[in-house]
Scaffold this active site. Structure first.
Site, PDB file in Angstrom:
ATOM      1  N   GLU A 282     -11.585   5.515  13.856  1.00 54.88           N
ATOM      2  CA  GLU A 282     -12.337   4.311  13.535  1.00 54.88           C
ATOM      3  C   GLU A 282     -13.380   4.077  14.625  1.00 54.88           C
ATOM      4  O   GLU A 282     -13.104   4.285  15.807  1.00 54.88           O
ATOM      5  CB  GLU A 282     -11.408   3.088  13.455  1.00 54.88           C
ATOM      6  CG  GLU A 282     -10.402   3.155  12.324  1.00 54.88           C
ATOM      7  CD  GLU A 282     -11.005   2.813  10.970  1.00 54.88           C
ATOM      8  OE1 GLU A 282     -12.216   2.520  10.906  1.00 54.88           O
ATOM      9  OE2 GLU A 282     -10.268   2.850   9.971  1.00 54.88           O
TER      10      GLU A 282
ATOM     11  N   ARG B 223      -6.354  -2.780  11.853  1.00 57.51           N
ATOM     12  CA  ARG B 223      -7.381  -1.746  11.669  1.00 57.51           C
ATOM     13  C   ARG B 223      -7.328  -0.853  12.898  1.00 57.51           C
ATOM     14  O   ARG B 223      -7.883  -1.179  13.936  1.00 57.51           O
ATOM     15  CB  ARG B 223      -8.759  -2.365  11.476  1.00 57.51           C
ATOM     16  CG  ARG B 223      -9.787  -1.335  11.011  1.00 57.51           C
ATOM     17  CD  ARG B 223     -11.079  -1.992  10.557  1.00 57.51           C
ATOM     18  NE  ARG B 223     -12.045  -1.008  10.087  1.00 57.51           N
ATOM     19  CZ  ARG B 223     -12.094  -0.517   8.863  1.00 57.51           C
ATOM     20  NH1 ARG B 223     -11.217  -0.923   7.964  1.00 57.51           N
ATOM     21  NH2 ARG B 223     -12.998   0.372   8.516  1.00 57.51           N
TER      22      ARG B 223
ATOM     23  N   ASP C 254      -5.686  -2.980  -5.764  1.00 55.27           N
ATOM     24  CA  ASP C 254      -5.466  -3.392  -4.373  1.00 55.27           C
ATOM     25  C   ASP C 254      -4.620  -4.657  -4.326  1.00 55.27           C
ATOM     26  O   ASP C 254      -4.760  -5.546  -5.173  1.00 55.27           O
ATOM     27  CB  ASP C 254      -6.801  -3.668  -3.675  1.00 55.27           C
ATOM     28  CG  ASP C 254      -7.443  -2.414  -3.110  1.00 55.27           C
ATOM     29  OD1 ASP C 254      -6.802  -1.342  -3.161  1.00 55.27           O
ATOM     30  OD2 ASP C 254      -8.589  -2.496  -2.624  1.00 55.27           O
TER      31      ASP C 254
ATOM     32  N   GLU D  70      -6.535  -6.104   2.717  1.00 51.68           N
ATOM     33  CA  GLU D  70      -5.837  -5.186   1.823  1.00 51.68           C
ATOM     34  C   GLU D  70      -4.579  -4.699   2.521  1.00 51.68           C
ATOM     35  O   GLU D  70      -4.638  -4.143   3.615  1.00 51.68           O
ATOM     36  CB  GLU D  70      -6.723  -3.992   1.469  1.00 51.68           C
ATOM     37  CG  GLU D  70      -6.027  -2.993   0.553  1.00 51.68           C
ATOM     38  CD  GLU D  70      -6.680  -1.615   0.543  1.00 51.68           C
ATOM     39  OE1 GLU D  70      -5.962  -0.658   0.192  1.00 51.68           O
ATOM     40  OE2 GLU D  70      -7.857  -1.517   0.905  1.00 51.68           O
TER      41      GLU D  70
ATOM     42  N   ASN E 275      -1.987  -0.468  -2.000  1.00 56.12           N
ATOM     43  CA  ASN E 275      -2.647  -0.214  -3.273  1.00 56.12           C
ATOM     44  C   ASN E 275      -1.756   0.608  -4.186  1.00 56.12           C
ATOM     45  O   ASN E 275      -0.730   1.153  -3.777  1.00 56.12           O
ATOM     46  CB  ASN E 275      -3.978   0.502  -3.051  1.00 56.12           C
ATOM     47  CG  ASN E 275      -3.788   1.813  -2.303  1.00 56.12           C
ATOM     48  OD1 ASN E 275      -3.033   2.683  -2.729  1.00 56.12           O
ATOM     49  ND2 ASN E 275      -4.453   1.964  -1.172  1.00 56.12           N
TER      50      ASN E 275
ATOM     51  N   CYS F 185      -0.737   7.628  -6.611  1.00 53.09           N
ATOM     52  CA  CYS F 185      -0.054   7.342  -5.350  1.00 53.09           C
ATOM     53  C   CYS F 185      -0.124   5.858  -5.046  1.00 53.09           C
ATOM     54  O   CYS F 185      -0.943   5.120  -5.619  1.00 53.09           O
ATOM     55  CB  CYS F 185      -0.659   8.152  -4.204  1.00 53.09           C
ATOM     56  SG  CYS F 185      -2.405   7.818  -3.924  1.00 53.09           S
TER      57      CYS F 185
END
Length: 486
Positions: A322, A331, A400, A417, A420, A445
């Protein structure tokens, strides 16, 4: 379209004495193109101009006939050399800015593309590079039109608004309390209290979702080969987000002597000396858990009685590079996830999706007591491919699950989120040649991000167990003490 190819073939000897025979031979070749052949010394010159069939395909087919013709005259052929190849084709949209691709010069006038290739060997034609280059030009132009646009997003369900016990950032508060420690960019160490919460989330997912629906555990390596990522599209889709793995050139200490000497003297790693002792990467660290699962199933035929195939992995951390988007533990560069994979018929996958939705609803409503919502999403580039909207999007695509983060404030947009559910059709089934005895297979998935579950829960319920819902307390009602450091 126009395919104007000038190429040459080296002959094993000079052969101008059979030039007339060659011209008679050419008259009997049935190709839908303007074809000219000429012998100069020990070289056969070929010019193919076609407006329909691709000239590089024509010359590969012609080569077989030429090998027979020259072979009868005891003359060998030594491969095709591309001298000049000019390809002209039309695209649907005018480029918004200049584009370039490897191996060719491009000139684009409005919607007409002229691609010039020169000085290439036969493998360039046989390996399909030319057709991929044409597709790449079209992809790059299409990409200019969807870059920066928002993905398709449709709300499916949303819980009621809830009163939250605080508005603090859980990551910042856990750092203040010593529950987590940043070890390197985007990688965290979890001390007992944080680890206990995350393991509780994992048990909830396994006991309330994975096990009741009959998924069986697999364990996979954390290294993923380039060959696997080429088939899944990850290597071309996000090469700048992968952590690459290099093997040592040798284990022999003599080969590493200079590196070690420099390290002992400077107490720093000499990067240039290190790179001398490393092989180029051929694998990377797990980006998502599903590629290796598909690779393990490559070429297999699944018995009808084993459909749907339901498997999951929770042994392998995922790593993604990231840049500026990191924040706390939601994150990160390294995260922990339960990856659920299902393979079966379209009808079976739709049934699995509905069952997964019901189990997730139960967990989020009755155990975690979250304020959350569910949305159907399709990235804009898939909309361009015609997948968004209509019946196709009802079947394929992603759902989501998002949770509201009170510490960010604005309820209209500050949602995270947390997982999913996806159905991807036969994309990976075809890529890895996975078959059934009779059925047409699809796959999908569902990824459960444990850090994200924890952030969503703590952001709404706080860090004090007495404020936690009873459903969660059944899994964790008391936190282990943090070690005391002097």
């Amino acid at each position: 379209m126009k395919f104007d190819l000038k190429c040459s073939i080296q002959l094993s000897r000079e052969a101008e004495e059979i030039a007339d025979e060659l011209q008679e031979f050419v008259k009997n070749i049935d190709v839908d193109a303007d074809l000219k052949l000429k012998i100069e010394g020990n070289e056969l010159l070929i010019h193919i101009l076609s407006h329909e069939k691709r000239s590089h395909q024509i010359v590969l087919q012609l080569y077989k006939q030429l090998a027979i013709f020259f072979g009868k005259r005891k003359i060998g052929l030594r491969g095709i050399h591309v001298d000049e190849y000019e390809i002209e084709f039309e695209v649907e949209k005018k480029p918004l800015k200049e584009i370039s691709i490897p191996f060719a010069d491009l000139k684009i006038n409005d919607k007409i593309v002229v691609m010039k290739i020169a000085n290439k060997e036969e493998d360039f034609l046989r390996e399909g590079y030319v057709d991929r280059m044409i597709r790449l030009v079209k992809e790059k132009i299409d990409k200019q039109y969807y870059e920066g646009k928002k993905e398709y997003w449709q709300l499916l369900w949303q819980s009621e608004e809830k009163e939250h016990v605080w508005d603090k950032d859980p990551s910042e508060e856990m750092q203040k309390r010593g529950w987590i420690k940043l070890m390197s960019k985007g990688k965290w160490f979890y001390f007992p209290p944080a680890a206990a919460i995350m393991r509780a989330m994992e048990r909830i997912a396994l006991e309330e979702i994975v096990a009741p629906l009959g998924f069986k555990e697999i364990i996979q390596p954390m290294h993923v080969s380039f060959a696997t990522w080429i088939k899944t599209g990850h290597l071309e889709g996000m090469p700048g987000e992968i952590y690459y793995i290099c093997e040592p050139e040798s284990r022999e200490i003599e080969e590493w002597e200079k590196f070690v000497d420099l390290l002992k003297i400077t107490k720093q790693v000499d990067e240039k000396e290190l790179l001398k002792n490393l092989k180029p990467p051929k694998t990377g660290v797990c980006y998502a858990q599903c590629p290796n699962i598909y690779a393990a199933l490559a070429g297999k035929t699944i018995a009808e009685e084993s459909l749907p195939l339901l498997i999951f992995d929770h042994s392998t951390p995922s790593d993604r590079y990231e840049a500026g988007g990191k924040h706390g533990i939601e994150r990160v560069d390294e995260f922990h996830r339960i990856e659920i994979v299902y393979i079966g018929t379209k009808e079976q996958l739709l049934d699995i999706r509905e069952k997964l939705i019901e189990r997730y609803k139960y967990v989020f409503n009755n155990i975690l007591d979250l304020e959350w919502r569910m949305a159907r999403v399709t990235p804009f580039y898939l909309q361009q491919a015609g997948i968004a909207g209509g019946e196709e999007n009802e079947i394929k695509g992603t759902i989501d699950f998002e949770a509201y983060l009170p510490y960010r404030g604005d309820r209209s947009k500050e949602w995270l989120e947390i997982q999913n559910i996806s159905i991807v059709g036969d994309k990976y089934i075809k890529a890895f040649n996975i078959k059934a005895q009779k059925s047409q297979l699809w796959s999908g998935c569902s990824g459960i991000g444990l850090e994200r579950w924890m952030v969503a829960f703590l952001a709404q319920k706080g860090m004090e167990p007495e404020n936690w819902p009873d459903g969660f307390k059944k899994y964790l009602n008391k936190l282990p003490e943090i070690p005391k450091f002097l």
